[in-house]
Enzyme design. Sequence first.
Site, mmCIF file in Angstrom:
data_model
loop_
_atom_site.group_PDB
_atom_site.id
_atom_site.type_symbol
_atom_site.label_atom_id
_atom_site.label_comp_id
_atom_site.label_asym_id
_atom_site.label_seq_id
_atom_site.Cartn_x
_atom_site.Cartn_y
_atom_site.Cartn_z
ATOM 1 N N HIS A 297 70.326 34.755 52.434
ATOM 2 C CA HIS A 297 68.930 35.162 52.601
ATOM 3 C C HIS A 297 68.009 34.273 51.768
ATOM 4 C CE1 HIS A 297 65.769 37.828 53.776
ATOM 5 N NE2 HIS A 297 65.523 38.282 52.556
ATOM 6 N N THR A 298 66.850 33.978 52.335
ATOM 7 C CA THR A 298 65.804 33.267 51.592
ATOM 8 C C THR A 298 64.527 34.067 51.770
ATOM 9 O OG1 THR A 298 66.861 31.219 52.325
ATOM 10 C CG2 THR A 298 64.759 30.995 51.214
ATOM 11 N N LEU B 45 54.313 26.364 52.098
ATOM 12 C CA LEU B 45 54.043 25.350 51.071
ATOM 13 C C LEU B 45 55.314 24.615 50.641
ATOM 14 C CD1 LEU B 45 51.688 27.526 48.815
ATOM 15 C CD2 LEU B 45 51.004 25.816 50.514
ATOM 16 N N ALA C 271 60.450 27.590 50.013
ATOM 17 C CA ALA C 271 61.822 27.866 50.459
ATOM 18 C C ALA C 271 62.648 26.580 50.439
ATOM 19 C CB ALA C 271 61.812 28.478 51.863
ATOM 20 N N CYS D 207 71.684 32.071 56.509
ATOM 21 C CA CYS D 207 70.242 32.313 56.620
ATOM 22 C C CYS D 207 69.637 31.355 57.662
ATOM 23 C CB CYS D 207 69.586 32.084 55.264
ATOM 24 S SG CYS D 207 67.791 31.980 55.335
#
Length: 102
Positions: A43-44, A53, A56, A78
């Site tokens: 997960h991110t 921006l 991530a 992810c």
Amino acid sequence: MEAPSVTPMILWNESQQKFETEDKKAYLQYELRNGGKVMDIVHTFVPSSKRGLGLASHLCVSAFNHAKANSMSVIPTCSYVSDTFLPRNPSLNSVVQTKDIL
Ligand code: COA
């Protein structure tokens, strides 16, 4: 005038299996597999006010650098990693392995 781009500080939170910003609001979560040789990025998350921006992407760079430095491979569970980050950083595919190999 465009704001200067600043590389954010990303910290490794080993006990929680995360890479995160100092305020912990943006993070990448992973699970270790195959006796710790494989980092499965599950997960991110980046708060909506800070999206778009490249935050991530910075989290992923830290995670992939850590994996490479520790001779680990990465599973991109992810969708941000598999569908956006890796296509934009194809050289990192050398670190990737699929779940089927396990
Ligand atoms: N899967 C794949 N790619 C995604 C995505 C998703 N779920 N959500 C956004 N992206 C892409 C966008 O298309 C965007 O492309 P653009 O640069 O052409 O506009 C790109 O990510 C932005 O990259 P970056 O700025 O590095 O990402 P970010 O800091 O905005 O964070 C997420 C991206 C996905 C972490 C953030 O949108 C988020 O937290 N979303 C909610 C949780 C989520 O869906 N996580 C991913 C699945 S585990």
